[in-house]
Write a protein that holds these residues in place. Structure first.
Motif, PDB file in Angstrom:
ATOM      1  N   UNK A   1      -7.341  -8.387 -14.097  1.00 38.47           N
ATOM      2  CA  UNK A   1      -6.246  -8.072 -13.183  1.00 38.47           C
ATOM      3  C   UNK A   1      -6.299  -6.620 -12.719  1.00 38.47           C
ATOM      4  N   UNK A   2      -5.688  -6.350 -11.588  1.00 44.58           N
ATOM      5  CA  UNK A   2      -5.619  -4.993 -11.054  1.00 44.58           C
ATOM      6  C   UNK A   2      -4.303  -4.803 -10.315  1.00 44.58           C
ATOM      7  N   UNK A   3      -3.929  -3.540 -10.125  1.00 45.26           N
ATOM      8  CA  UNK A   3      -2.679  -3.204  -9.454  1.00 45.26           C
ATOM      9  C   UNK A   3      -2.844  -3.307  -7.942  1.00 45.26           C
ATOM     10  N   UNK A   4      -1.792  -3.734  -7.279  1.00 44.78           N
ATOM     11  CA  UNK A   4      -1.806  -3.809  -5.817  1.00 44.78           C
ATOM     12  C   UNK A   4      -0.410  -3.487  -5.273  1.00 44.78           C
ATOM     13  N   UNK A   5      -0.348  -3.306  -3.953  1.00 41.32           N
ATOM     14  CA  UNK A   5       0.912  -3.149  -3.235  1.00 41.32           C
ATOM     15  C   UNK A   5       1.059  -4.289  -2.240  1.00 41.32           C
ATOM     16  N   UNK A   6       2.308  -4.704  -2.047  1.00 39.58           N
ATOM     17  CA  UNK A   6       2.603  -5.720  -1.025  1.00 39.58           C
ATOM     18  C   UNK A   6       3.694  -5.189  -0.105  1.00 39.58           C
ATOM     19  N   UNK A   7       3.444  -5.312   1.197  1.00 42.13           N
ATOM     20  CA  UNK A   7       4.397  -4.888   2.213  1.00 42.13           C
ATOM     21  C   UNK A   7       4.699  -6.082   3.112  1.00 42.13           C
ATOM     22  N   UNK A   8       5.952  -6.259   3.461  1.00 42.21           N
ATOM     23  CA  UNK A   8       6.384  -7.427   4.228  1.00 42.21           C
ATOM     24  C   UNK A   8       6.883  -7.036   5.609  1.00 42.21           C
ATOM     25  N   UNK A   9       6.719  -7.960   6.556  1.00 41.49           N
ATOM     26  CA  UNK A   9       7.187  -7.709   7.920  1.00 41.49           C
ATOM     27  C   UNK A   9       8.713  -7.666   8.000  1.00 41.49           C
ATOM     28  N   UNK A  10       9.411  -8.294   7.027  1.00 40.87           N
ATOM     29  CA  UNK A  10      10.867  -8.398   7.127  1.00 40.87           C
ATOM     30  C   UNK A  10      11.609  -7.801   5.928  1.00 40.87           C
ATOM     31  N   UNK A  11      10.907  -7.054   5.059  1.00 39.01           N
ATOM     32  CA  UNK A  11      11.551  -6.394   3.931  1.00 39.01           C
ATOM     33  C   UNK A  11      11.207  -4.911   3.948  1.00 39.01           C
ATOM     34  N   UNK A  12      12.185  -4.022   3.762  1.00 33.56           N
ATOM     35  CA  UNK A  12      11.902  -2.586   3.822  1.00 33.56           C
ATOM     36  C   UNK A  12      11.327  -1.996   2.543  1.00 33.56           C
TER      37      UNK A  12
END
Length: 230
Positions: A195-206
């Motif tokens: 496993x590894x660390x990641x970031x998630x960004x959404x079109x409709x969440x700030x």
């Protein structure tokens, strides 16, 4: 009694007005500097913005896709339409890379953003320091700020989804909905750690999501370098 009720009503109105104003308050964060970098390996030109003590490319890495990085088709035997879709998606969203390739994919002088680099950016964009190391959705408007174009931060984080294996089936998920970005961490570079660390960004969440996932998934890379200030 009526006076008390009247005063209480005014108090509630003022509180509501203050909250409403705060909710729609516009946050403007501009880069300290901007520039252009040309990757000599393939001639691709990347713009970059300086935020804090880091220069961030303003598009996802594209180097090696279709060469040593597997194209993200959803079928094993792509036809012309799949090829056209792939090329268009790569131009819009960049490449999707497994973690082991992300470790060395960046051009000379740059690196795939580490977990510390992401936390540095999040703090520059206003995230409270006590949230930086948490998992799950954190912050308030950092995800929104990361997607701004030149009228704001200029980071233009593209929502390229990810490419995954489901048994023998391959599938590109959430393209245009979420951006999944590797956050390189020395503690998780050991081969036995899956496993590894990641970031998630959404079109409709700030907010910005921080978590871990399987290294075999293919995600976007944002490259950074330490800023050299004159």
């Amino acid at each position: 009694m009526k006076n008390k009720i009247y005063l209480f009503g005014i108090f509630l109105l003022l509180v509501f007005s203050a909250c409403e104003k705060d909710e729609h308050e516009v946050i403007s964060i501009k880069p300290e500097a901007t520039g252009v970098f040309v990757d000599t390996r393939d001639g691709h030109e990347y713009k970059w913005v300086r935020l804090g003590n880091l220069d961030w490319m303003v598009e996802n890495l594209v180097y090696g896709v279709g060469d040593f990085v597997e194209p993200y088709y959803n079928i094993d035997d792509p036809d012309d339409k799949q090829m056209e879709d792939f090329m268009r998606n790569m131009e819009i969203y960049g490449g999707l890379y497994p973690y082991d390739i992300a470790l060395t994919a960046a051009p000379e002088g740059w690196r795939a953003a580490t977990d510390e680099d992401w936390k540095n950016l999040e703090q520059v964009l206003g995230m409270d320091s006590d949230e930086l190391d948490k998992e799950g959705y954190r912050g308030d408007r950092q995800g929104e700020l990361m997607q701004q174009d030149s009228v704001g931060t200029g980071l233009c984080m593209q929502l390229g989804g990810f490419f995954n294996y489901y048994g023998t089936r391959r599938l590109t998920d959430y393209m245009g909905v979420y951006g999944f970005f590797w956050a390189i961490s020395p503690e998780q570079d050991e081969a036995e750690d899956v496993n590894a660390i990641y970031r998630k960004i959404s079109y409709d969440l700030p907010k910005v999501y921080r978590g871990t996932t399987l290294k075999i998934k293919q995600m976007s890379i944002r490259c950074v370098r330490d800023a050299v200030k004159e």
